[in-house]
Design a protein around this motif. Sequence first.
Motif, PDB file in Angstrom:
ATOM      1  N   LYS A 160       0.830  -1.211   0.000  1.00 52.14           N
ATOM      2  CA  LYS A 160       0.000   0.000   0.000  1.00 52.14           C
ATOM      3  C   LYS A 160       0.863   1.259   0.000  1.00 52.14           C
ATOM      4  O   LYS A 160       0.545   2.249  -0.668  1.00 52.14           O
ATOM      5  CB  LYS A 160      -0.929  -0.015   1.221  1.00 52.14           C
ATOM      6  CG  LYS A 160      -1.986  -1.112   1.177  1.00 52.14           C
ATOM      7  CD  LYS A 160      -2.808  -1.136   2.452  1.00 52.14           C
ATOM      8  CE  LYS A 160      -3.834  -2.265   2.426  1.00 52.14           C
ATOM      9  NZ  LYS A 160      -4.620  -2.350   3.675  1.00 52.14           N
ATOM     10  N   VAL A 161       1.958   1.214   0.768  1.00 50.96           N
ATOM     11  CA  VAL A 161       2.884   2.350   0.783  1.00 50.96           C
ATOM     12  C   VAL A 161       3.479   2.571  -0.604  1.00 50.96           C
ATOM     13  O   VAL A 161       3.591   3.700  -1.100  1.00 50.96           O
ATOM     14  CB  VAL A 161       4.001   2.130   1.816  1.00 50.96           C
ATOM     15  CG1 VAL A 161       5.085   3.204   1.682  1.00 50.96           C
ATOM     16  CG2 VAL A 161       3.421   2.127   3.231  1.00 50.96           C
ATOM     17  N   MET A 162       3.841   1.462  -1.261  1.00 52.44           N
ATOM     18  CA  MET A 162       4.400   1.547  -2.605  1.00 52.44           C
ATOM     19  C   MET A 162       3.386   2.135  -3.590  1.00 52.44           C
ATOM     20  O   MET A 162       3.716   2.964  -4.443  1.00 52.44           O
ATOM     21  CB  MET A 162       4.848   0.162  -3.066  1.00 52.44           C
ATOM     22  CG  MET A 162       5.496   0.146  -4.431  1.00 52.44           C
ATOM     23  SD  MET A 162       6.142  -1.497  -4.809  1.00 52.44           S
ATOM     24  CE  MET A 162       4.665  -2.489  -4.613  1.00 52.44           C
ATOM     25  N   LEU A 163       2.133   1.728  -3.468  1.00 48.63           N
ATOM     26  CA  LEU A 163       1.095   2.259  -4.349  1.00 48.63           C
ATOM     27  C   LEU A 163       0.907   3.757  -4.145  1.00 48.63           C
ATOM     28  O   LEU A 163       0.732   4.510  -5.116  1.00 48.63           O
ATOM     29  CB  LEU A 163      -0.226   1.531  -4.099  1.00 48.63           C
ATOM     30  CG  LEU A 163      -0.372   0.129  -4.700  1.00 48.63           C
ATOM     31  CD1 LEU A 163      -1.689  -0.495  -4.246  1.00 48.63           C
ATOM     32  CD2 LEU A 163      -0.316   0.185  -6.216  1.00 48.63           C
ATOM     33  N   ARG A 164       0.923   4.195  -2.885  1.00 49.54           N
ATOM     34  CA  ARG A 164       0.776   5.641  -2.634  1.00 49.54           C
ATOM     35  C   ARG A 164       1.926   6.408  -3.270  1.00 49.54           C
ATOM     36  O   ARG A 164       1.732   7.465  -3.867  1.00 49.54           O
ATOM     37  CB  ARG A 164       0.711   5.908  -1.130  1.00 49.54           C
ATOM     38  CG  ARG A 164      -0.604   5.490  -0.480  1.00 49.54           C
ATOM     39  CD  ARG A 164      -0.772   6.115   0.899  1.00 49.54           C
ATOM     40  NE  ARG A 164       0.199   5.591   1.851  1.00 49.54           N
ATOM     41  CZ  ARG A 164      -0.004   4.526   2.615  1.00 49.54           C
ATOM     42  NH1 ARG A 164      -1.144   3.860   2.531  1.00 49.54           N
ATOM     43  NH2 ARG A 164       0.918   4.118   3.474  1.00 49.54           N
ATOM     44  N   GLY A 165       3.141   5.868  -3.138  1.00 51.80           N
ATOM     45  CA  GLY A 165       4.289   6.520  -3.757  1.00 51.80           C
ATOM     46  C   GLY A 165       4.182   6.543  -5.268  1.00 51.80           C
ATOM     47  O   GLY A 165       4.536   7.540  -5.912  1.00 51.80           O
ATOM     48  N   ALA A 166       3.668   5.448  -5.848  1.00 48.73           N
ATOM     49  CA  ALA A 166       3.498   5.394  -7.303  1.00 48.73           C
ATOM     50  C   ALA A 166       2.475   6.426  -7.771  1.00 48.73           C
ATOM     51  O   ALA A 166       2.670   7.113  -8.787  1.00 48.73           O
ATOM     52  CB  ALA A 166       3.074   3.992  -7.721  1.00 48.73           C
ATOM     53  N   GLY A 167       1.386   6.539  -7.018  1.00 45.25           N
ATOM     54  CA  GLY A 167       0.383   7.549  -7.361  1.00 45.25           C
ATOM     55  C   GLY A 167       0.954   8.948  -7.294  1.00 45.25           C
ATOM     56  O   GLY A 167       0.663   9.804  -8.156  1.00 45.25           O
ATOM     57  N   ASP A 168       1.787   9.212  -6.284  1.00 43.16           N
ATOM     58  CA  ASP A 168       2.420  10.532  -6.152  1.00 43.16           C
ATOM     59  C   ASP A 168       3.326  10.826  -7.347  1.00 43.16           C
ATOM     60  O   ASP A 168       3.397  11.964  -7.820  1.00 43.16           O
ATOM     61  CB  ASP A 168       3.223  10.607  -4.854  1.00 43.16           C
ATOM     62  CG  ASP A 168       2.331  10.673  -3.621  1.00 43.16           C
ATOM     63  OD1 ASP A 168       1.134  10.983  -3.771  1.00 43.16           O
ATOM     64  OD2 ASP A 168       2.829  10.408  -2.511  1.00 43.16           O
ATOM     65  N   GLU A 169       4.019   9.794  -7.831  1.00 48.64           N
ATOM     66  CA  GLU A 169       4.895  10.002  -8.989  1.00 48.64           C
ATOM     67  C   GLU A 169       4.098  10.390 -10.230  1.00 48.64           C
ATOM     68  O   GLU A 169       4.518  11.242 -11.014  1.00 48.64           O
ATOM     69  CB  GLU A 169       5.730   8.746  -9.268  1.00 48.64           C
ATOM     70  CG  GLU A 169       6.872   8.533  -8.287  1.00 48.64           C
ATOM     71  CD  GLU A 169       7.903   7.554  -8.803  1.00 48.64           C
ATOM     72  OE1 GLU A 169       8.254   7.638 -10.000  1.00 48.64           O
ATOM     73  OE2 GLU A 169       8.348   6.696  -8.020  1.00 48.64           O
ATOM     74  N   LEU A 170       2.935   9.767 -10.415  1.00 45.79           N
ATOM     75  CA  LEU A 170       2.101  10.129 -11.560  1.00 45.79           C
ATOM     76  C   LEU A 170       1.535  11.540 -11.398  1.00 45.79           C
ATOM     77  O   LEU A 170       1.398  12.282 -12.375  1.00 45.79           O
ATOM     78  CB  LEU A 170       0.974   9.108 -11.741  1.00 45.79           C
ATOM     79  CG  LEU A 170       1.400   7.711 -12.199  1.00 45.79           C
ATOM     80  CD1 LEU A 170       0.179   6.816 -12.372  1.00 45.79           C
ATOM     81  CD2 LEU A 170       2.190   7.780 -13.505  1.00 45.79           C
ATOM     82  N   LEU A 171       1.200  11.913 -10.164  1.00 47.56           N
ATOM     83  CA  LEU A 171       0.760  13.287  -9.912  1.00 47.56           C
ATOM     84  C   LEU A 171       1.861  14.270 -10.301  1.00 47.56           C
ATOM     85  O   LEU A 171       1.600  15.286 -10.960  1.00 47.56           O
ATOM     86  CB  LEU A 171       0.393  13.466  -8.444  1.00 47.56           C
ATOM     87  CG  LEU A 171      -0.930  12.872  -7.960  1.00 47.56           C
ATOM     88  CD1 LEU A 171      -1.034  12.996  -6.444  1.00 47.56           C
ATOM     89  CD2 LEU A 171      -2.111  13.581  -8.633  1.00 47.56           C
ATOM     90  N   THR A 182      -5.845   3.414  -7.053  1.00 43.75           N
ATOM     91  CA  THR A 182      -4.917   2.397  -6.552  1.00 43.75           C
ATOM     92  C   THR A 182      -5.705   1.273  -5.913  1.00 43.75           C
ATOM     93  O   THR A 182      -6.680   1.505  -5.198  1.00 43.75           O
ATOM     94  CB  THR A 182      -3.922   2.987  -5.536  1.00 43.75           C
ATOM     95  OG1 THR A 182      -4.639   3.526  -4.425  1.00 43.75           O
ATOM     96  CG2 THR A 182      -3.068   4.078  -6.170  1.00 43.75           C
ATOM     97  N   VAL A 183      -5.271   0.044  -6.177  1.00 42.17           N
ATOM     98  CA  VAL A 183      -5.951  -1.135  -5.644  1.00 42.17           C
ATOM     99  C   VAL A 183      -4.891  -2.083  -5.093  1.00 42.17           C
ATOM    100  O   VAL A 183      -3.935  -2.443  -5.789  1.00 42.17           O
ATOM    101  CB  VAL A 183      -6.767  -1.861  -6.734  1.00 42.17           C
ATOM    102  CG1 VAL A 183      -7.405  -3.125  -6.161  1.00 42.17           C
ATOM    103  CG2 VAL A 183      -7.830  -0.938  -7.310  1.00 42.17           C
ATOM    104  N   SER A 184      -5.071  -2.476  -3.837  1.00 45.24           N
ATOM    105  CA  SER A 184      -4.176  -3.437  -3.202  1.00 45.24           C
ATOM    106  C   SER A 184      -4.969  -4.684  -2.851  1.00 45.24           C
ATOM    107  O   SER A 184      -6.013  -4.597  -2.196  1.00 45.24           O
ATOM    108  CB  SER A 184      -3.546  -2.831  -1.946  1.00 45.24           C
ATOM    109  OG  SER A 184      -2.710  -3.766  -1.303  1.00 45.24           O
ATOM    110  N   LEU A 185      -4.476  -5.846  -3.317  1.00 44.86           N
ATOM    111  CA  LEU A 185      -5.162  -7.103  -3.071  1.00 44.86           C
ATOM    112  C   LEU A 185      -4.224  -8.096  -2.404  1.00 44.86           C
ATOM    113  O   LEU A 185      -3.019  -8.105  -2.664  1.00 44.86           O
ATOM    114  CB  LEU A 185      -5.657  -7.718  -4.388  1.00 44.86           C
ATOM    115  CG  LEU A 185      -6.659  -6.924  -5.224  1.00 44.86           C
ATOM    116  CD1 LEU A 185      -6.908  -7.653  -6.538  1.00 44.86           C
ATOM    117  CD2 LEU A 185      -7.967  -6.740  -4.472  1.00 44.86           C
TER     118      LEU A 185
END
Length: 254
Positions: A160-171, A182-185
């Motif tokens: 989840k932390v990695m996904l948040r960071g990835a979203g920030d990079e796209l921002l 973002t979806v974490s399964l």
Amino acid sequence: MPENSNRPSVLVPVDVSTDERPDPQLLELLEPARIVLGGWYPVPDQTPPEQLQEAHEDEAIERIEAIAAEFQDTDTAVETVVVFTRDRSTTIDRLADEYDCGVVLVPRAVQRVERILVAIRADVNLSAILSVVGVLLTDSEATVTLLHAAEADEDTEAGKVMLRGAGDELLDAGVDADRIDTVSLESDTPVDDIVDAAANHDVLVIGESEPSLIEQVIGDVPGQLIKRTDRPVLIIRKLPTEEEEDEDGGEALE
């Protein structure tokens, strides 16, 4: 046209023995990139390549150049090449190396490109994946779903932390927040979950695990996804580091 150092290079394989053409929607998505149209002409085992080349080279070149002409009214950098080959997979990998393509398209039919699924597996090739997706979404209104499907014994919080960071990079790359999901399964069958999610999207983006021939990837997670989805796939290649190139003498994969 001025060069853009952030512009990814995408190899688009095309079977020039047929009237095959990548869907216009896919080509439109790729317009911010440098595109290499790799025309490949299959050569049967018992046929000398020179014989087919002499008979069909002109029509093969005409077909690949007709596709390139679709970009005449854009700023897209397009190169073309035609190869007569017995081995499509090895040829695609060689062309990707020769033309410095960090991305290879697995083209499939698509009616529209409105939803892009990016499958993130740990931190494999993540920086390159996000860089490519950020550029491709520059002139697109498509949404992007960042999906991390963790196996049952993985640390889901780290995902989840990695996904948040990835979203920030796209921002930071200029993608609006309302276009990023973002979806974490947590799953015993993460490949199944990615395939199911891809069915609700128009394009799948995956990363190569290791610098390797495209055909050797088959059997690893990227290969399973390519075989099991009917969506177009963008493979973000894991290029060798400078240290790895030095160890190998700087030679390209053959």
